[in-house]
Design an enzyme around this catalytic site. Structure first.
Site, PDB file in Angstrom:
ATOM      1  N   GLU A 287      -9.220  13.815  15.053  1.00 46.08           N
ATOM      2  CA  GLU A 287      -8.668  14.075  13.716  1.00 46.08           C
ATOM      3  C   GLU A 287      -9.401  15.274  13.129  1.00 46.08           C
ATOM      4  O   GLU A 287     -10.284  15.860  13.780  1.00 46.08           O
ATOM      5  CB  GLU A 287      -8.847  12.860  12.786  1.00 46.08           C
ATOM      6  CG  GLU A 287      -7.855  11.747  13.033  1.00 46.08           C
ATOM      7  CD  GLU A 287      -7.661  10.830  11.836  1.00 46.08           C
ATOM      8  OE1 GLU A 287      -8.165  11.136  10.732  1.00 46.08           O
ATOM      9  OE2 GLU A 287      -6.995   9.791  12.008  1.00 46.08           O
TER      10      GLU A 287
ATOM     11  N   HIS B 183       0.819  -1.223   0.000  1.00 45.53           N
ATOM     12  CA  HIS B 183       0.000   0.000   0.000  1.00 45.53           C
ATOM     13  C   HIS B 183       0.846   1.264   0.000  1.00 45.53           C
ATOM     14  O   HIS B 183       0.387   2.340   0.377  1.00 45.53           O
ATOM     15  CB  HIS B 183      -1.017  -0.024   1.149  1.00 45.53           C
ATOM     16  CG  HIS B 183      -2.237  -0.807   0.784  1.00 45.53           C
ATOM     17  ND1 HIS B 183      -2.155  -2.102   0.331  1.00 45.53           N
ATOM     18  CD2 HIS B 183      -3.550  -0.486   0.745  1.00 45.53           C
ATOM     19  CE1 HIS B 183      -3.371  -2.538   0.051  1.00 45.53           C
ATOM     20  NE2 HIS B 183      -4.247  -1.572   0.290  1.00 45.53           N
TER      21      HIS B 183
ATOM     22  N   ASP C 238      -5.702   4.893   9.998  1.00 42.77           N
ATOM     23  CA  ASP C 238      -7.119   5.036   9.658  1.00 42.77           C
ATOM     24  C   ASP C 238      -7.640   3.799   8.933  1.00 42.77           C
ATOM     25  O   ASP C 238      -8.794   3.437   9.052  1.00 42.77           O
ATOM     26  CB  ASP C 238      -7.325   6.239   8.727  1.00 42.77           C
ATOM     27  CG  ASP C 238      -7.003   7.542   9.421  1.00 42.77           C
ATOM     28  OD1 ASP C 238      -6.916   7.547  10.660  1.00 42.77           O
ATOM     29  OD2 ASP C 238      -6.847   8.556   8.712  1.00 42.77           O
TER      30      ASP C 238
HETATM   31  P1  FAD Z   1       4.309  -1.879   1.954  1.00 38.81           P
HETATM   32  O1  FAD Z   1       3.807  -0.817   1.074  1.00 38.81           O
HETATM   33  O2  FAD Z   1       4.219  -3.264   1.449  1.00 38.81           O
HETATM   34  O3  FAD Z   1       5.810  -1.557   2.401  1.00 38.81           O
HETATM   35  C1  FAD Z   1       6.184  -0.268   2.813  1.00 38.81           C
HETATM   36  C2  FAD Z   1       7.676  -0.228   3.122  1.00 38.81           C
HETATM   37  O4  FAD Z   1       7.941  -1.011   4.272  1.00 38.81           O
HETATM   38  C3  FAD Z   1       8.557  -0.794   2.027  1.00 38.81           C
HETATM   39  O5  FAD Z   1       9.780  -0.114   2.021  1.00 38.81           O
HETATM   40  C4  FAD Z   1       8.775  -2.228   2.455  1.00 38.81           C
HETATM   41  O6  FAD Z   1       9.970  -2.768   1.944  1.00 38.81           O
HETATM   42  C5  FAD Z   1       8.820  -2.071   3.970  1.00 38.81           C
HETATM   43  N1  FAD Z   1       8.313  -3.247   4.675  1.00 38.81           N
HETATM   44  C6  FAD Z   1       7.151  -3.891   4.489  1.00 38.81           C
HETATM   45  N2  FAD Z   1       7.047  -4.913   5.357  1.00 38.81           N
HETATM   46  C7  FAD Z   1       8.168  -4.892   6.101  1.00 38.81           C
HETATM   47  C8  FAD Z   1       8.656  -5.679   7.172  1.00 38.81           C
HETATM   48  N3  FAD Z   1       7.971  -6.724   7.649  1.00 38.81           N
HETATM   49  N4  FAD Z   1       9.854  -5.364   7.699  1.00 38.81           N
HETATM   50  C9  FAD Z   1      10.576  -4.329   7.247  1.00 38.81           C
HETATM   51  N5  FAD Z   1      10.175  -3.553   6.229  1.00 38.81           N
HETATM   52  C10 FAD Z   1       8.978  -3.834   5.670  1.00 38.81           C
HETATM   53  N6  FAD Z   1      -0.399   5.489   7.179  1.00 38.81           N
HETATM   54  C11 FAD Z   1      -0.593   6.013   8.402  1.00 38.81           C
HETATM   55  O7  FAD Z   1       0.344   6.218   9.157  1.00 38.81           O
HETATM   56  N7  FAD Z   1      -1.844   6.344   8.837  1.00 38.81           N
HETATM   57  C12 FAD Z   1      -2.946   6.099   8.081  1.00 38.81           C
HETATM   58  O8  FAD Z   1      -4.048   6.395   8.509  1.00 38.81           O
HETATM   59  C13 FAD Z   1      -2.765   5.524   6.802  1.00 38.81           C
HETATM   60  N8  FAD Z   1      -3.822   5.255   6.019  1.00 38.81           N
HETATM   61  C14 FAD Z   1      -3.628   4.689   4.803  1.00 38.81           C
HETATM   62  C15 FAD Z   1      -4.739   4.391   4.013  1.00 38.81           C
HETATM   63  C16 FAD Z   1      -4.589   3.815   2.775  1.00 38.81           C
HETATM   64  C17 FAD Z   1      -5.813   3.500   1.942  1.00 38.81           C
HETATM   65  C18 FAD Z   1      -3.287   3.543   2.288  1.00 38.81           C
HETATM   66  C19 FAD Z   1      -3.099   2.954   0.933  1.00 38.81           C
HETATM   67  C20 FAD Z   1      -2.166   3.852   3.053  1.00 38.81           C
HETATM   68  C21 FAD Z   1      -2.322   4.407   4.309  1.00 38.81           C
HETATM   69  N9  FAD Z   1      -1.238   4.719   5.137  1.00 38.81           N
HETATM   70  C22 FAD Z   1      -1.446   5.246   6.379  1.00 38.81           C
HETATM   71  C23 FAD Z   1       0.143   4.515   4.667  1.00 38.81           C
HETATM   72  C24 FAD Z   1       0.674   3.161   5.095  1.00 38.81           C
HETATM   73  O9  FAD Z   1       0.896   3.139   6.490  1.00 38.81           O
HETATM   74  C25 FAD Z   1       2.026   2.877   4.431  1.00 38.81           C
HETATM   75  O10 FAD Z   1       1.938   3.011   3.046  1.00 38.81           O
HETATM   76  C26 FAD Z   1       2.483   1.474   4.784  1.00 38.81           C
HETATM   77  O11 FAD Z   1       3.818   1.303   4.400  1.00 38.81           O
HETATM   78  C27 FAD Z   1       1.658   0.458   4.058  1.00 38.81           C
HETATM   79  O12 FAD Z   1       1.808  -0.781   4.660  1.00 38.81           O
HETATM   80  P2  FAD Z   1       2.055  -2.044   3.744  1.00 38.81           P
HETATM   81  O13 FAD Z   1       1.935  -3.231   4.630  1.00 38.81           O
HETATM   82  O14 FAD Z   1       1.186  -2.028   2.550  1.00 38.81           O
HETATM   83  O15 FAD Z   1       3.585  -1.773   3.371  1.00 38.81           O
END
Ligand code: FAD
Length: 515
Positions: free
Chosen positions: A267, A89, A152
């Site tokens: 918020e 994400h 969120d």
């Molecule tokens: P990914 O996108 O898969 O990875 C993100 C990064 O972390 C990459 O660099 C990856 O290599 C690294 N990573 C992933 N897993 C691990 C692991 N296990 N160990 C070490 N590194 C790792 N953020 C907020 O703070 N508050 C919010 O309210 C919020 N709302 C969101 C709502 C939506 C609809 C979306 C799309 C994003 C939102 N985000 C929010 C952002 C979100 O927290 C970050 O984009 C987060 O990185 C997404 O998590 P993911 O599991 O998809 O990570």
């Protein structure tokens, strides 16, 4: 095995298709490996939809030992990189590995789930690949407990948000998610599996929190729990003046009512002063039965209005009139427009899963899967009024096809030993421009929206604002150096210590892989 993978990198796909099972055998993984971006090419996409980089292979580890084997194998090659992918994400390809190896951490999501009590405090151990929504559901249904600090939207992994910060309306009280874990299991860029905490390997622990995946792969996290309430009163109130909105938001996050509980969630967001279904008045309503009566806003209202969003936890056996009294005492101090107040009572789990419902609708209309050139920033209290004048009221006065969040948090709730970069002032604002495209027949191009994000960043730079990008994305190391400021040297030293060959998280584009 490495020679075989390298040949795959250098030769064309058709020529170099290797026997997946033989590679798997050499690595001796308990999990599985698959060449290319996975069956649906999922690992070369992310939520942002702006970048696409095809990996060499997608690996589904089953445990930390599998992750360690993959990282060690990559380190013996001359050029392989490894990206942990949570739920993909990210917005700008952060979880991708161009012709590298992607670890699909979701394959480990069921690992570790365990309740612990230490000195009377409850914790849950969860996998770095677990989705927060599953952590919520399992903790509530099994233990009647839940983590304290959220995002969120919860279809994000524990490792993904801890690598950034994890911020929502609870952060003013408990800090971001990075302030709510006490121990991690991490596989470093050298392939070592280490336990770390404030007292054990503290450099690694604090480095990894907010560390953008640069120092290790989080395979387990110990998350602080609290008892879960049954219900939430969820309230939105409207302001026409930014200074009144910020004064009240800051009051709520800094000064709870004496002798009373404060709101559990605070918020806010900016919306367009129009009847536009997505950007305007209807975006404030919490229930189909609610209506926004435009005559109730003052005639002086400008191009945008402000919504303060709060929530109070309670239990179903609480007397509802007692809940009403607490709420009206706390709202009584605020200067919102008394005719523009909306509230609903929902279950605690439904409240935390509120964006899931938005996701379902957006998937139906197709806007969930279209590009999302989002911009997230932390802007200091001193600079937020000017930001409102120039950015919200002018550059974004017509809206962005999605929420424009703006709410205060407190620096003292963030542990400054982590890698997260935040402004210097005690009160700073999270600003999130959550753009959805294709909301009108002629949507602006993604390039135009990205350019608008740059315009906003440039404006802040020119003005000398105290701000930091959240979920940062830069193209050059010089820009990363600026981002980290006086923490850059420490960041580089930690990289040299925990991932000396720069194998991990290449999609962040901070360091280049060393041969
Ligand atoms: P990914 O996108 O898969 O990875 C993100 C990064 O972390 C990459 O660099 C990856 O290599 C690294 N990573 C992933 N897993 C691990 C692991 N296990 N160990 C070490 N590194 C790792 N953020 C907020 O703070 N508050 C919010 O309210 C919020 N709302 C969101 C709502 C939506 C609809 C979306 C799309 C994003 C939102 N985000 C929010 C952002 C979100 O927290 C970050 O984009 C987060 O990185 C997404 O998590 P993911 O599991 O998809 O990570």
């Amino acid at each position: 095995m490495i020679a075989c993978l390298e040949r795959y990198v250098h030769e064309t796909d058709a020529e170099s298709r290797q026997d997946v099972s033989s590679i798997c055998k050499t690595l001796d993984l308990q999990g599985s490996i698959e060449f290319g971006g996975g069956p649906t090419g999922f690992a070369d996409k992310d939520f942002g939809g702006v970048y696409s980089f095809e990996p060499l292979a997608v690996i589904r580890p089953s445990c930390a030992d599998d992750v360690a084997r993959v990282v060690k194998a990559a380190s013996r090659s001359s050029n392989l990189t490894v990206a942990a992918r949570g739920n993909g994400h990210s917005i700008n390809g952060q979880a991708m590995a161009h012709r590298g190896l992607v670890l699909d951490m979701r394959s480990t999501e069921d690992n570790h789930f365990k309740l612990l009590t230490i000195n009377g405090v409850y914790y849950v151990d969860v996998s770095g690949g677990a989705l927060w929504e599953d952590v919520l559901k399992r903790c509530v249904s099994k233990f009647g407990m839940a983590p304290r600090s959220w995002t969120d939207y919860l279809s994000l992994t524990v490792g993904g948000t801890l690598s950034n910060a994890g911020v929502s309306g609870q952060a003013f009280r408990y800090g971001p998610q990075t302030s709510n874990v006490t121990e991690l299991e991490v596989v470093t860029g050298k392939g070592d599996v280490l336990i770390c905490s404030e007292n054990e390997n503290p450099e690694l622990f604090f480095g990894v929190l907010g560390g953008l995946g640069q120092f290790g792969v989080i395979t387990r996290a110990r998350v602080v729990l609290q008892s879960a309430p049954d219900m939430v009163r969820w309230i939105r109130v409207v302001y026409s003046e930014f200074d009144e909105f910020t004064r009240d938001a800051e009051l709520l996050v800094t000064q709870p009512v004496k002798g009373e509980s404060s709101f559990d969630y605070v918020e806010g967001f900016v919306f367009v002063n129009s009847d536009d279904r997505v950007n305007g008045w209807p975006s404030v309503l919490l229930d189909p039965g609610h209506g926004f009566e435009p005559d109730h806003k003052p005639p002086t209202a400008g191009s945008v209005l402000y919504c303060l969003e709060v929530a109070l936890h309670y239990n179903s056996d609480n007397n509802l009139s007692a809940v009403d009294t607490v709420v009206s005492t706390m709202l009584g101090r605020l200067g919102f427009n008394r005719n523009l107040k909306f509230q609903v009572d929902v279950s605690y789990v439904d409240f935390l899963l509120r964006v899931k419902r938005v996701e379902e609708q957006a998937k139906t209309s197709g806007i969930w899967d279209s590009p999302h050139p989002w911009l997230n920033m932390f802007v200091s209290k001193s600079d937020i009024a000017e930001f409102d004048r120039e950015v919200f009221k002018k550059i974004l006065k017509d809206g962005i096809g999605g929420p424009m969040l703006v709410y205060p948090v407190l620096r003292s709730k963030w542990d400054n030993r982590t890698s997260v970069m935040i402004p210097d002032e005690e009160i700073f604002y999270l600003v999130a421009l959550l753009r959805f495209t294709c909301t009108n027949p002629k949507p602006p191009t993604v390039e135009k929206l990205v350019a608008q994000n740059h315009e906003i960043i440039q404006y802040c730079n020119k003005r000398g604002s105290d701000f930091k990008l959240y979920l940062p994305h830069y193209k050059s190391q010089e820009e990363w150096k600026n981002h980290f400021g006086n923490q850059w040297t420490r960041f580089v030293e930690m990289k040299a210590c925990f991932d000396p060959m720069a194998i991990l998280s290449p999609g962040q584009n901070i360091f280049s892989r060393l041969p």
